[in-house]
Design a protein around this motif. Structure first.
Motif, PDB file in Angstrom:
ATOM      1  N   HIS A  86       0.835  -1.202   0.000  1.00  9.67           N
ATOM      2  CA  HIS A  86       0.000   0.000   0.000  1.00  9.67           C
ATOM      3  C   HIS A  86       0.871   1.255   0.000  1.00  9.67           C
ATOM      4  O   HIS A  86       2.083   1.202   0.246  1.00  9.67           O
ATOM      5  N   THR A  87       0.233   2.368  -0.254  1.00  7.54           N
ATOM      6  CA  THR A  87       0.918   3.658  -0.141  1.00  7.54           C
ATOM      7  C   THR A  87       1.012   4.050   1.326  1.00  7.54           C
ATOM      8  O   THR A  87       0.019   3.978   2.059  1.00  7.54           O
ATOM      9  N   LEU A  88       2.190   4.450   1.742  1.00  8.49           N
ATOM     10  CA  LEU A  88       2.398   4.915   3.109  1.00  8.49           C
ATOM     11  C   LEU A  88       2.408   6.442   3.110  1.00  8.49           C
ATOM     12  O   LEU A  88       3.160   7.067   2.352  1.00  8.49           O
ATOM     13  N   LEU A  89       1.569   7.023   3.923  1.00 11.56           N
ATOM     14  CA  LEU A  89       1.453   8.473   4.020  1.00 11.56           C
ATOM     15  C   LEU A  89       2.411   8.958   5.099  1.00 11.56           C
ATOM     16  O   LEU A  89       2.341   8.519   6.253  1.00 11.56           O
ATOM     17  N   LEU A  90       3.308   9.870   4.737  1.00  9.96           N
ATOM     18  CA  LEU A  90       4.395  10.285   5.619  1.00  9.96           C
ATOM     19  C   LEU A  90       4.125  11.654   6.231  1.00  9.96           C
ATOM     20  O   LEU A  90       3.613  12.553   5.566  1.00  9.96           O
ATOM     21  N   ASP A  91       4.538  11.791   7.510  1.00 16.85           N
ATOM     22  CA  ASP A  91       4.523  13.110   8.128  1.00 16.85           C
ATOM     23  C   ASP A  91       5.933  13.658   8.304  1.00 16.85           C
ATOM     24  O   ASP A  91       6.128  14.719   8.887  1.00 16.85           O
ATOM     25  N   ASP A  92       6.934  12.900   7.811  1.00 17.41           N
ATOM     26  CA  ASP A  92       8.308  13.402   7.758  1.00 17.41           C
ATOM     27  C   ASP A  92       8.878  12.972   6.407  1.00 17.41           C
ATOM     28  O   ASP A  92       8.606  11.863   5.937  1.00 17.41           O
ATOM     29  N   PRO A  93       9.640  13.829   5.739  1.00 18.65           N
ATOM     30  CA  PRO A  93      10.025  13.569   4.343  1.00 18.65           C
ATOM     31  C   PRO A  93      10.767  12.258   4.121  1.00 18.65           C
ATOM     32  O   PRO A  93      10.631  11.634   3.060  1.00 18.65           O
ATOM     33  N   GLN A  94      11.566  11.812   5.096  1.00 18.82           N
ATOM     34  CA  GLN A  94      12.376  10.611   4.906  1.00 18.82           C
ATOM     35  C   GLN A  94      11.681   9.337   5.395  1.00 18.82           C
ATOM     36  O   GLN A  94      12.250   8.248   5.274  1.00 18.82           O
ATOM     37  N   GLY A  95      10.504   9.467   5.937  1.00 18.22           N
ATOM     38  CA  GLY A  95       9.791   8.284   6.413  1.00 18.22           C
ATOM     39  C   GLY A  95      10.403   7.652   7.656  1.00 18.22           C
ATOM     40  O   GLY A  95      10.255   6.450   7.891  1.00 18.22           O
ATOM     41  N   VAL A  96      11.082   8.463   8.482  1.00 20.83           N
ATOM     42  CA  VAL A  96      11.747   7.932   9.669  1.00 20.83           C
ATOM     43  C   VAL A  96      10.751   7.269  10.619  1.00 20.83           C
ATOM     44  O   VAL A  96      10.997   6.185  11.161  1.00 20.83           O
ATOM     45  N   ASN A  97       9.611   7.908  10.812  1.00 19.86           N
ATOM     46  CA  ASN A  97       8.626   7.361  11.755  1.00 19.86           C
ATOM     47  C   ASN A  97       8.070   6.021  11.280  1.00 19.86           C
ATOM     48  O   ASN A  97       7.869   5.095  12.083  1.00 19.86           O
ATOM     49  N   TRP A  98       7.803   5.934   9.982  1.00 20.12           N
ATOM     50  CA  TRP A  98       7.317   4.654   9.456  1.00 20.12           C
ATOM     51  C   TRP A  98       8.388   3.565   9.605  1.00 20.12           C
ATOM     52  O   TRP A  98       8.083   2.405   9.905  1.00 20.12           O
ATOM     53  N   ARG A  99       9.653   3.914   9.368  1.00 19.46           N
ATOM     54  CA  ARG A  99      10.717   2.919   9.505  1.00 19.46           C
ATOM     55  C   ARG A  99      10.792   2.404  10.946  1.00 19.46           C
ATOM     56  O   ARG A  99      11.068   1.225  11.182  1.00 19.46           O
ATOM     57  N   ARG A 100      10.552   3.287  11.914  1.00 21.36           N
ATOM     58  CA  ARG A 100      10.551   2.860  13.315  1.00 21.36           C
ATOM     59  C   ARG A 100       9.410   1.886  13.586  1.00 21.36           C
ATOM     60  O   ARG A 100       9.587   0.875  14.283  1.00 21.36           O
ATOM     61  N   TRP A 101       8.233   2.202  13.036  1.00 25.76           N
ATOM     62  CA  TRP A 101       7.099   1.295  13.277  1.00 25.76           C
ATOM     63  C   TRP A 101       7.344  -0.049  12.598  1.00 25.76           C
ATOM     64  O   TRP A 101       7.082  -1.111  13.187  1.00 25.76           O
ATOM     65  N   LEU A 102       7.855  -0.037  11.361  1.00 28.88           N
ATOM     66  CA  LEU A 102       8.114  -1.292  10.638  1.00 28.88           C
ATOM     67  C   LEU A 102       9.154  -2.137  11.366  1.00 28.88           C
ATOM     68  O   LEU A 102       9.042  -3.364  11.416  1.00 28.88           O
ATOM     69  N   ALA A 103      10.165  -1.499  11.938  1.00 31.17           N
ATOM     70  CA  ALA A 103      11.161  -2.241  12.705  1.00 31.17           C
ATOM     71  C   ALA A 103      10.509  -2.912  13.911  1.00 31.17           C
ATOM     72  O   ALA A 103      10.836  -4.057  14.255  1.00 31.17           O
ATOM     73  N   ARG A 104       9.575  -2.199  14.549  1.00 31.18           N
ATOM     74  CA  ARG A 104       8.858  -2.781  15.690  1.00 31.18           C
ATOM     75  C   ARG A 104       8.033  -3.993  15.250  1.00 31.18           C
ATOM     76  O   ARG A 104       7.847  -4.951  16.008  1.00 31.18           O
TER      77      ARG A 104
END
Length: 306
Positions: free
Chosen positions: A195-213
């Protein structure tokens, strides 16, 4: 300076009025004394302190560096004394209160609850100013422009106030029910990457943290859309454009009403927290508003629906 060596209170009050107006006559009118009495009090105060407080430029006054420091200290002291007396007298919450809050926090959480506070303080003139962390002044000074307090999400790096923790919140993916019924599916976190991931930071740092979890630390973010404004991010999620990371404060109402759903239970707690940024000197209205915010946040997070 020891307390026993403090100048007379009347002299300090006279100085504060003269320094605020930069005019002996206006200070005399405010205090109900003569121009000569004000001038004499100032001269005596300067003699006692051992340094000048004003530069006399003809009929004009200008504060010296020491005078500017004393004005700030004296004004704060008299304000604090006034606030303390108001609390002792049980004075109603009145006057003006200027509060800066993030737009999404205000729209999604604060405004729907605000009548609870305004009904309890009908004499208060409340001004809400919307602000986002990316627009805060460089250096972290938040409480300029006459602000009485501010609410921010992030880390407590602001210099010009005391950051009081309002609430830690967990961030988790949310999406429209439409996305689940028409998209590739969301049975496992791995399918989320289709799916498309909607980002609130340009580099997707927050999503990468959640995916790592979720056990996907090396996952590639193939399809993304970035939104600087969190309201636009939530709007895009509700339209089915993709999934975004949200929390119970900003997405609680949409989750409760079924406009958004939470496909996975994994949550990350370390993206930041909500803070109230308070000045050292708190008016009764600012103190009451901060206490009310804390109580309402506690109620929200205790509600299992949200």
């Amino acid at each position: 300076m020891q307390k026993r060596h403090l100048p007379p209170l009347n002299a300090l009050r006279t100085f504060e009025a003269a320094a605020r107006h930069l005019h002996m006559g206006k200070a005399a009118d405010e205090l109900g004394v003569t121009h000569g009495a004000v001038s004499k009090q100032i001269v005596n105060l300067e003699d006692q302190l051992g340094f000048p407080l004003f530069n006399r430029l003809g009929n004009r006054l200008a504060l010296t560096g020491q005078g500017q420091k004393l004005l700030k200290a004296a004004a704060n002291a008299f304000d604090q004394l006034g606030y303390a007396i108001a609390r002792l007298e049980g004075e109603a919450i009145a006057g003006e209160l200027r509060v800066s809050v993030p737009t999404a926090f205000a729209e999604k959480w604060l405004v729907p609850r605000l009548a609870k506070f305004t009904d309890a303080a009908p004499e208060l003139k409340l001004s809400l100013l919307s602000a986002n962390a990316s627009y805060d002044p460089v250096g972290g000074d938040l409480l300029g422009d006459g602000l009485d307090l501010a609410v921010r999400y992030g880390e407590p790096v602001w210099k010009d106030g005391t950051a009081r923790l309002l609430s830690h919140v967990g961030s988790f993916p949310v999406c429209s029910p439409l996305l689940v019924s028409t998209g590739p599916g969301l049975a496992t976190p791995n399918e989320l990457l289709q799916h498309t991931l909607l980002l609130d930071d340009p580099q997707g740092v927050n999503w990468r943290r959640w995916l790592a979890r979720a056990g996907l630390g090396n996952a590639e973010l193939k399809r993304t859309l970035y939104f600087q404004d969190f309201n636009l991010l939530l709007a895009a999620a509700k339209q089915g454009l993709g999934l975004c990371l949200a929390d119970r404060i900003t997405a609680g109402e949409d989750l409760a009403r079924g406009r958004l759903l939470r496909p996975f239970r994994q949550s990350i707690e370390h993206l930041g927290a909500y803070f109230i940024v308070l000045p050292a000197l708190l008016s009764p209205a600012a103190r009451a508003f901060a206490d009310w915010l804390e109580a309402e946040i506690d109620l929200t997070l205790a509600d299992p629906v949200n």
